[in-house]
Design a protein around this motif. Structure first.
Motif, PDB file in Angstrom:
ATOM      1  N   ARG A  77      64.678  88.380 -76.550  1.00 38.78           N
ATOM      2  CA  ARG A  77      64.696  86.992 -77.032  1.00 38.78           C
ATOM      3  C   ARG A  77      65.309  86.935 -78.431  1.00 38.78           C
ATOM      4  O   ARG A  77      66.091  86.028 -78.730  1.00 38.78           O
ATOM      5  N   ARG A 102      56.090  82.639 -71.856  1.00 38.18           N
ATOM      6  CA  ARG A 102      57.168  81.896 -71.184  1.00 38.18           C
ATOM      7  C   ARG A 102      56.802  80.420 -71.072  1.00 38.18           C
ATOM      8  O   ARG A 102      57.647  79.534 -71.259  1.00 38.18           O
ATOM      9  N   PRO A 105      65.190  82.378 -71.119  1.00 34.07           N
ATOM     10  CA  PRO A 105      65.761  81.520 -70.075  1.00 34.07           C
ATOM     11  C   PRO A 105      67.188  81.108 -70.423  1.00 34.07           C
ATOM     12  O   PRO A 105      67.496  80.805 -71.574  1.00 34.07           O
ATOM     13  N   ASP A 153      58.946  77.238 -72.530  1.00 27.54           N
ATOM     14  CA  ASP A 153      59.408  76.133 -71.688  1.00 27.54           C
ATOM     15  C   ASP A 153      58.923  74.777 -72.203  1.00 27.54           C
ATOM     16  O   ASP A 153      59.667  73.784 -72.149  1.00 27.54           O
ATOM     17  N   LEU A 164      62.600  87.416 -68.930  1.00 23.00           N
ATOM     18  CA  LEU A 164      61.601  86.380 -68.701  1.00 23.00           C
ATOM     19  C   LEU A 164      61.477  85.451 -69.900  1.00 23.00           C
ATOM     20  O   LEU A 164      61.301  84.236 -69.740  1.00 23.00           O
ATOM     21  N   LEU A 165      61.566  85.991 -71.109  1.00 19.13           N
ATOM     22  CA  LEU A 165      61.420  85.177 -72.323  1.00 19.13           C
ATOM     23  C   LEU A 165      62.759  84.674 -72.861  1.00 19.13           C
ATOM     24  O   LEU A 165      62.822  84.148 -73.967  1.00 19.13           O
ATOM     25  N   THR A 180      53.549  85.867 -69.407  1.00 17.79           N
ATOM     26  CA  THR A 180      53.506  84.612 -68.656  1.00 17.79           C
ATOM     27  C   THR A 180      53.134  83.450 -69.564  1.00 17.79           C
ATOM     28  O   THR A 180      53.751  82.382 -69.501  1.00 17.79           O
TER      29      THR A 180
END
Length: 453
Positions: free
Chosen positions: A315, A193, A274, A197, A271-272, A190
């Motif tokens: 990723r 991420r 996007p 972002d 999740l990592l 979390t």
């Protein structure tokens, strides 16, 4: 399975026998019970995206990214922040006795602990007869931006060994602004991420490389995946479209794994990543429940580190332009037994841990499989992790150790660094006993997908 020249040979032999019997028994049970458990399904590729999702490795730095890799004129090559903690001490000791011409400094919020460490490093260098003492010692308020920014401006690389996520967020923000490289051992998905972002674009512009999970979680798995993919692309250079599955199996483990921030099993596998162009995996570790794998000929079990590895490796794949590749990560029964038994061993034996990692890239249409094996030395949760992070810092402070045209951003070990150079450095690096920190060996490529594990 025993560590040579240890002080408890009979205890170790007895535990090795128990481990062998336990592994054999669990293998038989596992084969009988788990052989019908299917692997996770691959996400179907949309008909209009077959070509786009072919595994075609391309990597381009953003047009506005700076081309210089290492901050010029920095007073220090590396600053270890959180150096007074348990892992920070190990990183500092590793750097103090490493070969090469570089300067490093130590930083913490505790003067008394840092002063003790500084004296210990001085004595260590004298005892070894080589190396260098810490070139600077900084006492900082962890959340004082002015102090942190002054520190970041004085170094080319920050290695963060402090546990605070608030501090990590501040350091990443300042490093991304100032063009200073950053790496840590964290595996909190979390937090990672949020960093992607918010800090990826500023880091691209400044040229700062923010490296995720540069320890046992997930550097060996990232490097091994990249090496296996390079092998299979070389073997199938004339095939434009490939459907490749990567399998990482830890076949032997002596010591505790460490993943700071357990990744829930229902986490989005991307999740990592996007905006991923061609998602293929349906579960975060790619492996799913415990099951028998016919290609590997063994039973594999899920583990927390496997989920964290899956996020980082995917990723890497996306940043390097590898499309439509699945990734699965598991522990063998032998590794599970070793991890369990290591808990009952003296601390000296746990610190002198080891692991074997087997990674296979399998092209589904042709059946071609390329394999590499990584042999790691030192406890994965302490000495080995500290050594990997220290070597990451040394690599980031060396221009030739950066991946060509990679620019900056929130990146991964394989996407940020020259993997061939890093592998050479890790093979040459060692802990106190002279055994390589991490050694990668090419097993080879053939049409048979079964392997002796």
């Amino acid at each position: 399975c025993c560590v040579p020249h240890h002080s408890h040979p009979m205890a170790c032999k007895a535990l090795c026998i128990v481990a062998a019997l336990l592994t054999a028994g669990l293998t038989c049970v596992g084969v009988v019970i788990l052989h019908r458990t299917p692997p996770p399904s691959r996400r179907p590729v949309p008909p209009d995206a077959v070509t786009a999702c072919a595994s075609n490795p391309i990597f381009k730095a953003p047009s506005d990214a700076k081309t210089e890799h290492v901050r010029r004129g920095a007073e220090f090559d590396i600053v270890v922040h959180g150096a007074a903690g348990s892992v920070g001490k190990l990183i500092s000791q590793y750097l103090a006795t490493s070969p090469g011409n570089f300067k490093f400094a130590i930083s913490s919020k505790s003067y008394s602990k840092l002063d003790v460490l500084d004296k210990e490093l001085t004595e260590l260098v004298k005892a070894r007869g080589h190396g260098r003492e810490a070139g600077g010692m900084f006492i900082l308020d962890n959340l004082d931006e002015e102090s942190l920014r002054k520190l970041v401006r004085r170094t080319a690389v920050v290695l963060n060994a402090a546990a605070s996520q608030r501090l990590a967020s501040e350091l990443v923000r300042i490093c991304a602004d100032e063009g200073t490289h950053y790496a840590d051992l964290g595996a909190d998905a979390t937090w990672q991420r949020r960093a992607i972002d918010v800090r990826h674009s500023p880091a691209q512009i400044s040229g700062s490389k923010i490296i995720l999970s540069a320890g046992y979680t997930s550097l060996p798995f990232d490097l091994g995946t990249n090496a296996a993919l390079e092998l299979i692309h070389q073997a199938m250079v004339s095939v434009p479209q490939k459907r490749i599955a990567i399998t990482a199996l830890t076949t032997r483990l002596w010591g505790e794994e460490a993943a700071t921030g357990v990744v829930p099993s229902d986490t989005d596998p991307y999740l990592l990543t996007p905006g991923v162009a061609c998602p293929s995996d349906t579960v975060v570790d790619g492996w799913g429940p415990a099951r028998f794998d016919g290609q590997l000929g063994t039973v594999g079990l899920p583990h927390a580190v496997g989920a964290a590895n899956g996020l980082v490796v995917r990723r890497s794949l996306e940043l390097l332009g590898h499309r439509g590749i699945t990734y699965a990560d598991a522990l063998s029964l032998r590794a599970v037994a070793g991890r369990f038994l290591a808990r009952w061993m003296p601390e000296s034996l746990r610190m002198a841990g080891q692991f074997d990692l087997f990674i296979m890239a399998h092209e589904e249409a042709s059946g071609l499989a390329c394999r590499v094996q990584l042999l790691g030395h030192g406890s994965p949760s302490s000495w080995h992790a500290a050594g990997l992070l220290a070597e990451t810092g040394l690599c980031l402070s060396t221009p030739s150790c950066h991946r060509a045209n990679s620019g900056g951003g929130v990146m991964t070990p394989a996407s940020a660094m020259n993997t061939s150079e890093l592998i050479k450095r890790l093979r040459a690096a060692s802990l106190e006993d002279g055994i390589p920190l991490l050694k990668l060996e090419v097993v080879g490529c053939n049409q048979s997908v079964s392997a002796e594990l």
